[in-house]
Enzyme design. Structure first.
Site, mmCIF file in Angstrom:
data_model
loop_
_atom_site.group_PDB
_atom_site.id
_atom_site.type_symbol
_atom_site.label_atom_id
_atom_site.label_comp_id
_atom_site.label_asym_id
_atom_site.label_seq_id
_atom_site.Cartn_x
_atom_site.Cartn_y
_atom_site.Cartn_z
ATOM 1 N N ASP A 86 1.177 -42.655 15.433
ATOM 2 C CA ASP A 86 0.705 -41.455 14.734
ATOM 3 C C ASP A 86 0.151 -41.891 13.374
ATOM 4 O O ASP A 86 -0.395 -42.994 13.245
ATOM 5 C CB ASP A 86 1.847 -40.416 14.647
ATOM 6 C CG ASP A 86 1.330 -38.996 14.508
ATOM 7 O OD1 ASP A 86 1.007 -38.590 13.374
ATOM 8 O OD2 ASP A 86 1.228 -38.273 15.528
ATOM 9 N N ASP A 87 0.291 -41.071 12.376
ATOM 10 C CA ASP A 87 -0.284 -41.345 11.051
ATOM 11 C C ASP A 87 0.343 -42.610 10.433
ATOM 12 O O ASP A 87 1.377 -43.099 10.911
ATOM 13 C CB ASP A 87 -0.019 -40.129 10.154
ATOM 14 C CG ASP A 87 -1.069 -39.978 9.065
ATOM 15 O OD1 ASP A 87 -1.825 -40.933 8.824
ATOM 16 O OD2 ASP A 87 -1.119 -38.894 8.461
ATOM 17 N N ASP A 164 -6.437 -35.531 14.330
ATOM 18 C CA ASP A 164 -5.845 -34.480 13.495
ATOM 19 C C ASP A 164 -6.928 -33.790 12.666
ATOM 20 O O ASP A 164 -8.088 -34.220 12.670
ATOM 21 C CB ASP A 164 -4.756 -35.112 12.610
ATOM 22 C CG ASP A 164 -3.629 -34.140 12.338
ATOM 23 O OD1 ASP A 164 -3.836 -32.923 12.478
ATOM 24 O OD2 ASP A 164 -2.524 -34.598 11.961
ATOM 25 N N SER A 196 -6.602 -31.415 17.375
ATOM 26 C CA SER A 196 -5.728 -30.532 16.604
ATOM 27 C C SER A 196 -6.498 -29.322 16.113
ATOM 28 O O SER A 196 -5.985 -28.516 15.333
ATOM 29 C CB SER A 196 -5.130 -31.292 15.416
ATOM 30 O OG SER A 196 -4.310 -32.326 15.874
ATOM 31 N N ASP A 222 3.881 -27.886 13.439
ATOM 32 C CA ASP A 222 4.571 -29.124 13.833
ATOM 33 C C ASP A 222 6.006 -28.818 14.229
ATOM 34 O O ASP A 222 6.686 -28.034 13.559
ATOM 35 C CB ASP A 222 4.657 -30.091 12.644
ATOM 36 C CG ASP A 222 3.310 -30.671 12.270
ATOM 37 O OD1 ASP A 222 2.298 -30.300 12.879
ATOM 38 O OD2 ASP A 222 3.302 -31.506 11.351
HETATM 39 C C1 GLA Z 1 0.089 -33.242 10.973
HETATM 40 C C2 GLA Z 1 0.262 -33.202 12.488
HETATM 41 C C3 GLA Z 1 1.526 -33.962 12.874
HETATM 42 C C4 GLA Z 1 1.429 -35.398 12.390
HETATM 43 C C5 GLA Z 1 1.174 -35.421 10.889
HETATM 44 C C6 GLA Z 1 0.867 -36.823 10.386
HETATM 45 O O1 GLA Z 1 1.078 -32.539 10.308
HETATM 46 O O2 GLA Z 1 0.336 -31.882 12.947
HETATM 47 O O3 GLA Z 1 1.717 -33.932 14.272
HETATM 48 O O4 GLA Z 1 0.402 -36.045 13.074
HETATM 49 O O5 GLA Z 1 0.063 -34.592 10.527
HETATM 50 O O6 GLA Z 1 0.614 -36.870 9.017
#
Ligand code: GLA
Length: 409
Positions: A86-87, A164, A196, A222
């Site tokens: 992920d991030d 995202d 997203s 989230d």
């Molecule tokens: C957003 C997304 C999460 C995650 C974070 C990462 O909030 O909805 O699922 O990917 O960013 O920073």
């Protein structure tokens, strides 16, 4: 023009239009059933401090550890396929050629090597980027580099992209996200595309359009490590089910966010509830937990093949809530390809087990007699007429499959 020429012209035009459609819309043939895998975010967040937290920081080691567990502990064999970053995987700047680059200390071997490792375990690699100027945690965004970033991911042999929407203007998303769809198509590498876009769109996007460009999409808040968060998501889905269900089907799915089974908050009963409801909603089954320390009770829930089969059913219908009582229980159902019906009976009571009954008519079962199979107990309960009654624990579920009796004789 003569008749034959008109005919030829017409066919050339149709062929071109079909070709353009293929390039513009997502036509990767992927995710014919909801994607299954593991993703770092909910459990491991943006922990970049590998000095103090070497085992839980966002690093290549974490993803390799999870790939080992997925391959060796039965997850891969049960259908879980993607290990997704992920991030917080990137350097804060692009390289001299403008390409995204992985953090050099935390991913010293680079993403291609990580992809090779994950592929060697017969798993697939997911990665994260952002449609806007920055990712949600402040790393470089893709807004001006979609073609380059799509090609970079393809060169690294990435199999899945979560795209995202932080730091962008949501009003541009309905034209902007399709640019990434096109860029991914142009790489010719099959890459599952998770958008997203709907989660940032206010009040609501046209889900039928989203479904043309994305294999799956987040549409709500989230998930957090709490039962309240799980219930809030379930309520959102139930409240919006007519619209959401229409957009879901083979190749395109609503994504209510990760499974938090085996984390810190959910009880055993609550974990079964999340798994059952995510499964009946044909949601992606993407765990975010520490597979290295998962206890057998939680592992067994996540590996329940009969529940997974409901989620992965080829018909690809997103199940719905068909009844909500004033006494805090609800009935969900999902028609399956073999003409059976899956049913989840969910109690939100917090005091004691509740006896709940449902009629076959309510869940859309077409016959008066059904052979009932309990999917968590993994046993046939018997043949029943018109209705079925069961006891459901607080915050818990029972999950059944109703089969035509003839199918058994
Ligand atoms: C957003 C997304 C999460 C995650 C974070 C990462 O909030 O909805 O699922 O990917 O960013 O920073």
């Amino acid at each position: 023009m003569k008749g034959a020429e008109v005919f030829r012209f017409f066919f050339a035009f149709v062929a071109l239009a079909l070709d353009l459609h293929r390039i513009e819309c997502l036509d990767n043939g992927l995710s014919l059933t909801p994607p299954m895998g593991w993703m770092a975010w909910e459990r491991f967040r943006c922990n970049t401090d590998c000095k103090n937290f070497p085992d839980t920081c966002i690093s290549e080691k974490l993803f390799m550890n999870m790939a080992d567990r997925m391959a060796e502990d039965g997850f891969r064999d049960a259908g879980y396929e993607f290990i997704s970053i992920d991030d917080c995987w990137m350097e804060k700047t692009r390289d001299s050629k403008g390409r995204l680059q992985a953090d050099k200390e935390r991913f010293p071997s680079g993403i291609k090597a990580l992809a090779d490792y994950i592929h060697s375990k017969k798993l697939k690699l997911g990665i994260y980027a952002d449609y806007g100027t920055h990712t949600c945690a402040g790393y470089p965004g893709s807004i001006d580099n979609m073609v380059l970033d799509a090609q970079t991911f393809a060169n690294w042999t990435v199999d899945y992209l979560k795209f995202d929407g932080c730091y962008s203007d949501p009003k541009t998303m309905s034209s902007g996200y399709p640019k990434m769809t096109k860029a991914l198509n142009a790489t010719k590498r099959p890459i599952v595309f998770s958008c997203s876009w709907p989660a940032y769109w206010n009040p609501k996007p046209d889900y039928m359009v989203v479904a043309k460009y994305c294999n799956l999409w987040r549409n709500y808040n989230d998930i957090q490590d709490s039962w309240d968060s799980v219930v809030d998501i379930i309520d959102y889905y139930a409240a919006n089910q007519e619209e959401l269900i229409k957009a879901a089907g083979p190749g395109h799915w609503n994504d209510p966010d990760e499974l938090i089974i085996g984390d810190f908050s959910l009880s055993f009963e609550q974990s079964k509830s999340q798994f059952a409801i995510w499964s009946i909603m044909a949601s992606p089954l993407i765990m975010s937990n520490d597979l290295r320390s998962l206890t057998p009770r939680f592992r067994d829930i996540l590996l329940n093949k009969e529940v997974i089969a409901v989620n992965q059913d080829k018909l690809g219908v997103q199940g719905k809530r068909v009844f909500k009582s004033t006494d805090h229980y609800e009935i969900w159902c999902k028609p399956l390809a073999d003409e059976s019906v899956a049913v989840v009976v969910f109690s939100r009571r917090t005091d004691m087990p509740l006896e709940i009954s449902f009629s076959f008519k309510t869940v859309g079962f077409p016959a008066t007699s059904a052979s009932v199979r309990d999917l968590f107990e993994k046993m046939d309960v018997g043949v029943f007429n018109n209705a079925f009654r069961c006891l459901v624990n607080p915050n818990g579920v029972r999950m059944f499959k109703l089969l035509q009796v003839d199918a058994f004789s």
